[in-house]
Design a protein around this motif. Structure first.
Motif, PDB file in Angstrom:
ATOM      1  N   THR A  74       0.353   9.364 -20.758  1.00  0.00           N
ATOM      2  CA  THR A  74       0.406   8.100 -20.025  1.00  0.00           C
ATOM      3  C   THR A  74       1.503   8.113 -18.968  1.00  0.00           C
ATOM      4  O   THR A  74       1.292   7.714 -17.821  1.00  0.00           O
ATOM      5  N   THR A  75       2.679   8.599 -19.355  1.00  0.00           N
ATOM      6  CA  THR A  75       3.797   8.667 -18.396  1.00  0.00           C
ATOM      7  C   THR A  75       3.469   9.588 -17.232  1.00  0.00           C
ATOM      8  O   THR A  75       3.717   9.257 -16.059  1.00  0.00           O
ATOM      9  N   MET A  76       2.905  10.758 -17.536  1.00  0.00           N
ATOM     10  CA  MET A  76       2.566  11.702 -16.482  1.00  0.00           C
ATOM     11  C   MET A  76       1.493  11.135 -15.549  1.00  0.00           C
ATOM     12  O   MET A  76       1.571  11.280 -14.328  1.00  0.00           O
ATOM     13  N   HIS A  77       0.506  10.475 -16.146  1.00  0.00           N
ATOM     14  CA  HIS A  77      -0.559   9.901 -15.321  1.00  0.00           C
ATOM     15  C   HIS A  77       0.003   8.825 -14.397  1.00  0.00           C
ATOM     16  O   HIS A  77      -0.375   8.728 -13.225  1.00  0.00           O
ATOM     17  N   ASN A  78       0.926   8.021 -14.912  1.00  0.00           N
ATOM     18  CA  ASN A  78       1.557   6.985 -14.081  1.00  0.00           C
ATOM     19  C   ASN A  78       2.367   7.604 -12.947  1.00  0.00           C
ATOM     20  O   ASN A  78       2.376   7.083 -11.818  1.00  0.00           O
ATOM     21  N   LYS A  79       3.038   8.702 -13.233  1.00  0.00           N
ATOM     22  CA  LYS A  79       3.804   9.383 -12.175  1.00  0.00           C
ATOM     23  C   LYS A  79       2.865   9.893 -11.073  1.00  0.00           C
ATOM     24  O   LYS A  79       3.188   9.819  -9.881  1.00  0.00           O
ATOM     25  N   ILE A  80       1.733  10.413 -11.506  1.00  0.00           N
ATOM     26  CA  ILE A  80       0.756  10.904 -10.521  1.00  0.00           C
ATOM     27  C   ILE A  80       0.237   9.752  -9.666  1.00  0.00           C
ATOM     28  O   ILE A  80       0.114   9.864  -8.436  1.00  0.00           O
ATOM     29  N   LEU A  81      -0.055   8.618 -10.310  1.00  0.00           N
ATOM     30  CA  LEU A  81      -0.538   7.448  -9.573  1.00  0.00           C
ATOM     31  C   LEU A  81       0.528   6.924  -8.609  1.00  0.00           C
ATOM     32  O   LEU A  81       0.211   6.509  -7.487  1.00  0.00           O
ATOM     33  N   GLU A  82       1.792   6.949  -9.038  1.00  0.00           N
ATOM     34  CA  GLU A  82       2.884   6.516  -8.154  1.00  0.00           C
ATOM     35  C   GLU A  82       2.995   7.435  -6.941  1.00  0.00           C
ATOM     36  O   GLU A  82       3.229   6.972  -5.813  1.00  0.00           O
ATOM     37  N   THR A  83       2.839   8.723  -7.182  1.00  0.00           N
ATOM     38  CA  THR A  83       2.887   9.682  -6.075  1.00  0.00           C
ATOM     39  C   THR A  83       1.721   9.465  -5.128  1.00  0.00           C
ATOM     40  O   THR A  83       1.890   9.525  -3.898  1.00  0.00           O
ATOM     41  N   GLN A  84       0.543   9.199  -5.679  1.00  0.00           N
ATOM     42  CA  GLN A  84      -0.616   8.901  -4.844  1.00  0.00           C
ATOM     43  C   GLN A  84      -0.391   7.636  -4.025  1.00  0.00           C
ATOM     44  O   GLN A  84      -0.798   7.569  -2.859  1.00  0.00           O
ATOM     45  N   ALA A  85       0.238   6.638  -4.637  1.00  0.00           N
ATOM     46  CA  ALA A  85       0.522   5.398  -3.918  1.00  0.00           C
ATOM     47  C   ALA A  85       1.442   5.654  -2.734  1.00  0.00           C
ATOM     48  O   ALA A  85       1.274   5.066  -1.649  1.00  0.00           O
ATOM     49  N   ASP A  86       2.428   6.536  -2.936  1.00  0.00           N
ATOM     50  CA  ASP A  86       3.332   6.893  -1.838  1.00  0.00           C
ATOM     51  C   ASP A  86       2.578   7.584  -0.714  1.00  0.00           C
ATOM     52  O   ASP A  86       2.793   7.296   0.470  1.00  0.00           O
ATOM     53  N   VAL A  87       1.663   8.487  -1.076  1.00  0.00           N
ATOM     54  CA  VAL A  87       0.847   9.169  -0.066  1.00  0.00           C
ATOM     55  C   VAL A  87      -0.018   8.153   0.675  1.00  0.00           C
ATOM     56  O   VAL A  87      -0.150   8.186   1.900  1.00  0.00           O
ATOM     57  N   GLY A  88      -0.598   7.206  -0.080  1.00  0.00           N
ATOM     58  CA  GLY A  88      -1.434   6.180   0.550  1.00  0.00           C
ATOM     59  C   GLY A  88      -0.647   5.311   1.515  1.00  0.00           C
ATOM     60  O   GLY A  88      -1.152   4.940   2.580  1.00  0.00           O
ATOM     61  N   ALA A  89       0.595   4.976   1.158  1.00  0.00           N
ATOM     62  CA  ALA A  89       1.440   4.173   2.051  1.00  0.00           C
ATOM     63  C   ALA A  89       1.710   4.922   3.354  1.00  0.00           C
ATOM     64  O   ALA A  89       1.685   4.333   4.447  1.00  0.00           O
ATOM     65  N   ARG A  90       1.939   6.212   3.239  1.00  0.00           N
ATOM     66  CA  ARG A  90       2.176   7.011   4.453  1.00  0.00           C
ATOM     67  C   ARG A  90       0.907   7.134   5.288  1.00  0.00           C
ATOM     68  O   ARG A  90       0.955   7.165   6.514  1.00  0.00           O
ATOM     69  N   GLN A  91      -0.251   7.203   4.620  1.00  0.00           N
ATOM     70  CA  GLN A  91      -1.514   7.239   5.355  1.00  0.00           C
ATOM     71  C   GLN A  91      -1.711   5.955   6.141  1.00  0.00           C
ATOM     72  O   GLN A  91      -2.198   5.976   7.285  1.00  0.00           O
ATOM     73  N   ASN A  92      -1.337   4.825   5.545  1.00  0.00           N
ATOM     74  CA  ASN A  92      -1.443   3.548   6.255  1.00  0.00           C
ATOM     75  C   ASN A  92      -0.522   3.518   7.467  1.00  0.00           C
ATOM     76  O   ASN A  92      -0.888   3.003   8.529  1.00  0.00           O
ATOM     77  N   ARG A  93       0.667   4.079   7.312  1.00  0.00           N
ATOM     78  CA  ARG A  93       1.594   4.101   8.439  1.00  0.00           C
ATOM     79  C   ARG A  93       1.071   5.006   9.555  1.00  0.00           C
ATOM     80  O   ARG A  93       1.236   4.701  10.739  1.00  0.00           O
ATOM     81  N   VAL A  94       0.457   6.114   9.170  1.00  0.00           N
ATOM     82  CA  VAL A  94      -0.133   7.003  10.178  1.00  0.00           C
ATOM     83  C   VAL A  94      -1.180   6.255  10.993  1.00  0.00           C
ATOM     84  O   VAL A  94      -1.258   6.411  12.216  1.00  0.00           O
TER      85      VAL A  94
END
Length: 304
Positions: free
Chosen positions: A224-244
């Motif tokens: 569960t912890t690892m999956h949440n970390k992966i989702l958090e990392t994906q969220a960061d990537v998504g935020a950068r995609q929005n900025r792009v």
């Protein structure tokens, strides 16, 4: 001052040549669509045009950089999504293996699949864009895993940045060393727990503890912890995609603005140029007519 016939003729030829020059310039403007054909025609316009073209060149370069940024972020997002999907499968296998009715052979099968998933995640960690590894920090020439072992001596967690606007840089990579190391360690732990040759065999509570979440014995390296970390990392990537996307819109607006300025600076006003051309032709024809009358007859004409 005595005005001679030769002076009248020379003045007439000079004025006619000037008239031809003006018509030639207007004709060049109409043909080329530009106010100038060489810098000497209007140095101010030429210098401004150079500046506008330099700005357009920068916009084109930033647009190419933006494509590279999108390539990195899209690939990172897809890779992390694959890892997230594999985490779901690992959870299913652990839940099945936690049942006390499972035989050692059945747990061995679950372990075998988890080991294959672990190798698949290592392959994902070595994802490349072109010839560069996207999860190895600034050491883009080095894979994150070599033969199933973390290449921590030759990779790092530093940011790879690309300039996307004047003085603005964006981080395009996802520092995956810590993330994938944690995931790999967790996968190794689960594999050991499910090992049918382990003495003593793991209990259902031990197996369930690797799930995390609501289990009381969950740890920081559970699924569960690892999956949440992966989702958090994906969220960061998504935020950068929005900025792009916002930066791409900004670049598009700048390109339109600079192109308009360049057009206003250099493009000829056809209606004005054609009107001046017609006027110049009329004046030139009038000058030819008057000049023919000014030139007096020679002595030879009288002798005839």
């Amino acid at each position: 001052m005595r005005v001679t016939q030769s002076m009248l003729s020379n003045n007439m030829l000079l004025n006619l040549n000037n008239s031809y020059g003006k018509m030639s310039k207007l004709q060049d403007q109409i043909t080329s669509g530009s106010k100038i054909t060489r810098p000497s025609d209007d140095p101010v316009v030429a210098v401004k045009g150079m500046g506008y073209r330099r700005d357009l060149g920068q916009v084109e370069q930033y647009t190419r950089n933006m494509n590279e940024v999108n390539n990195w972020l899209d690939t990172s997002d897809e890779s992390l999504n694959q890892v997230g999907e594999q985490m779901k499968r690992v959870r299913e296998l652990v839940i099945q293996a936690a049942n006390d009715t499972n035989t050692p052979d059945e747990r061995a099968k679950a372990k075998a699949e988890i080991d294959q998933i672990r190798k698949q995640i290592q392959d994902v960690a070595n994802t490349k864009v072109g010839d560069r590894y996207i999860f190895s920090g600034t050491k883009t020439g080095q894979p994150l895993f070599i033969n199933g072992t973390l290449n921590n001596a030759n990779v790092n967690s530093e940011d790879v940045k690309i300039e996307v606007y004047d003085g603005i840089q964006m981080t395009v990579n996802t520092a995956g060393m810590d993330l994938f190391k944690s995931v790999d360690d967790m996968m190794g732990k689960i594999s050991d727990v499910l090992d049918p040759n382990r003495i003593p065999l793991a209990t259902s509570d031990e197996i369930s503890s690797t799930l995390g979440g609501v289990t009381s014995t969950s740890t920081d390296d559970d699924i569960t912890t690892m999956h949440n970390k992966i989702l958090e990392t994906q969220a960061d990537v998504g935020a950068r995609q929005n900025r792009v996307e916002l930066m791409e819109n900004r670049l598009s607006i700048r390109e339109i603005s600079v192109t308009k300025q360049l057009s206003n600076n250099e493009d000829v006003d056809y209606s004005k140029a054609i009107t001046e051309m017609v006027t110049s032709e009329s004046i030139h024809q009038a000058a030819l007519s008057v000049g023919a009358k000014i030139i007096q007859q020679s002595l030879v004409d009288f002798i005839r």
